[in-house]
Design an enzyme around this catalytic site. Structure first.
Site, PDB file in Angstrom:
ATOM      1  CB  SER A 142      -3.959  -2.945  -7.105  1.00 32.30           C
ATOM      2  OG  SER A 142      -2.868  -3.139  -6.246  1.00 32.30           O
ATOM      3  CG  HIS A 176      -7.431  -0.181  -5.854  1.00 35.25           C
ATOM      4  ND1 HIS A 176      -7.108  -0.044  -4.520  1.00 35.25           N
ATOM      5  CD2 HIS A 176      -6.274  -0.506  -6.480  1.00 35.25           C
ATOM      6  CE1 HIS A 176      -5.821  -0.279  -4.354  1.00 35.25           C
ATOM      7  NE2 HIS A 176      -5.294  -0.553  -5.528  1.00 35.25           N
TER       8      HIS A 176
END
Length: 516
Positions: A299, A350
């Site tokens: 991610s 993220h």
């Protein structure tokens, strides 16, 4: 012929010098011919549309009807280009001077704002060589007035067909330039990364399952305790590991679409550098802001690709918003909101990846961009060095709790006889989690195997203070008592173990031996 020359000469100038493009609209006049020349220009999320309508003769009531039809055309165009706002200039070009009624009809609607569209109306009188339009209209729209004025008194010497061919050549070169930007590289590494992620997932599955914490640790998941104890490679390996099939599938889809586009724009080497370093920075974000979590997944690297697209939008804002910009920002926004509210999602990884992707993209830069952005390049290098420096200082200066899953690694090390690793893990756990009896128990087992029964007895007693009904602790204390030739104490602990667990066969056997 003069009317047609004027239309195409102005259009040529707007295309060549002001970034407009011709646009075809299915719109016909009473004679069935296409109405005029239509041009469009995108500036980020806003559009400017210029409609040059040739008029040889028209009745006032038809003029009013034509102006109303213009609004229908504008709505269709706005839906087609997916724009948020549009400035719509309708310029009627008259071969002969329009009547006062026509002039009044256009003047009444010289400017009108409706929903997301700003309408501007005016006319060009070729006979009297003048433009009938509100003052500063061109300034408000953001295009120069000079091309419209110049060709009133200086008709082009070229034929309309020649001008049209010139415009076609300009737009052909623009398309080729855009294609070269979007197709600089081939997405070979993208497929390789997806394949490698799938391979690692299979290996983890056959090793006990990708959701097993011990398997994750053994394959290199992000674990703060191990990273701060020298296993720095754990900042890279989590990029290629996934927890469960759904996690792998969703990230593979994201890599497939974002990775292909990024690798085509940046080329394979730049793409790989962005992907890896963004993933590392994402893991650093998780290390410092979510140190107690066991982390794995691509991610952070995927958000790095979003960051690379944001840099692309910074370099090519008009092209970005005219093509992929709106979709990229929408998907990014949805994912960030999801990251904030969804459980077990590492928002810090993220955000770290997103920032890292932009920084690295600004350093490697887009190979097709004209002129290097040295200021942002140098600034980005300094920021990256600052991130590396601060991270290194933090990792080497502080001890992180890490996840409690490391006890599994300690237990494995103890079973394999790696007492050094077991000691390091359980010594850390009893300090960080002093109210967990199992950590004291395992640490006591470790030091007992190291030949330190006195120290082991201390931690066994600590485990009993936290959890008195712990039969295995009593059994081990009985063993230490036997070693110390304290039979009475050994019998006490064995009887206590059997009181807690009557089916504790080893304790029952040892107690019988002592009593006999």
């Amino acid at each position: 012929m003069l009317l047609e020359k004027y239309l195409w000469s102005v259009a040529n100038r707007l295309v060549k010098e002001n970034g407009f493009s011709l646009i075809h609209i299915q719109e016909t006049n009473k004679g069935g011919q296409q109405s005029g020349v239509n041009l469009i220009k995108n500036t980020k999320s806003d559009y400017t549309f210029v409609r040059l309508i040739p008029v040889e003769f028209i009745w006032p009531n038809h003029m009013i009807q034509e102006i109303e039809n213009t609004k229908i055309v504008a709505e269709k165009i706005l839906k087609h280009v997916k724009g948020r706002k549009m400035k719509f200039l309708n310029l009627y070009v008259f071969q002969s001077s329009p009547s006062q009624d026509i002039h009044d009809a256009i003047s009444r609607l010289s400017r009108e704002e409706q929903k997301r569209i700003e309408y501007y109306f005016g006319y060009v009188d070729l006979e009297r060589e003048r433009i009938g339009i509100l003052d500063k209209t061109f300034e408000k729209i953001g295009i120069p007035m000079e091309p419209f004025v110049h060709y009133l008194s200086h008709p082009s010497q070229e034929e309309p067909a020649e001008i049209f061919e010139e415009i076609k050549d300009i737009e052909k070169k623009r398309i080729e330039e855009i294609n070269s930007i979007f197709n600089y590289g081939k997405p070979l590494l993208t497929y390789g990364i997806i394949f490698f992620n799938a391979l690692m997932f299979l290996l983890m599955t056959f090793s006990g399952g990708s959701t097993d914490p011990l398997v994750l640790i053994n394959y290199g998941a992000k674990e703060s305790f191990f990273i701060t104890n020298g296993e720095y490679w754990r900042l890279i390996t989590p990029i290629f590991l996934h927890i469960g099939f759904i996690h792998l599938a969703l990230n593979s889809i994201a890599i497939y679409y974002l990775g292909q586009a990024t690798e085509k724009i940046y080329g394979s080497l730049r793409f790989f550098i962005i992907y890896i370093i963004a993933g590392i920075i994402g893991n650093l974000g998780s290390l410092f802001f979510a140190p107690s979590s066991l982390g794995a997944g691509a991610s952070g690297a995927i958000y790095g690709l979003f960051g690379a697209f944001l840099y692309f939008g910074y370099i090519y804002p008009n092209l970005f918003f005219r093509t992929i910009g709106t979709d990229i920002l929408t998907v990014l926004g949805i994912n960030l909101v999801f990251s904030l509210f969804a459980p077990n999602v590492d928002i810090y990884a993220h955000l770290g990846g997103l920032i890292g992707g932009f920084i690295v993209a600004a350093i490697v830069q887009i190979p097709t961009q004209k002129g290097k952005q040295w200021r942002i390049k140098i600034t980005s290098i300094l920021i990256l060095l600052l991130i590396i420096g601060v991270s290194w200082w933090g990792i080497t200066s502080f001890d992180f709790k890490g996840s409690q899953a490391i006890y599994l690694k300690g237990e494995e090390a103890l079973n394999k006889g790696d007492l050094q690793l077991a000691y390091r893990i359980f010594d850390h756990l009893v300090k960080e989690y002093p109210n967990q009896p199992f950590y004291h128990f395992y640490f006591a087992n470790t030091v007992l195997q190291q030949g330190k029964p006195e120290l082991a007895e201390k931690y066994y007693q600590q485990a009993l203070k936290i959890e008195p009904d712990f039969p295995q602790v009593h059994y081990n204390l009985a063993l230490i008592s036997i070693f110390k030739d304290d039979q009475q104490s050994a019998i006490f602990h064995l009887e206590k173990a059997l009181e807690i667990d009557p089916y504790f066969q080893e304790a029952k056997k040892l107690l019988d031996e002592l009593k006999s």
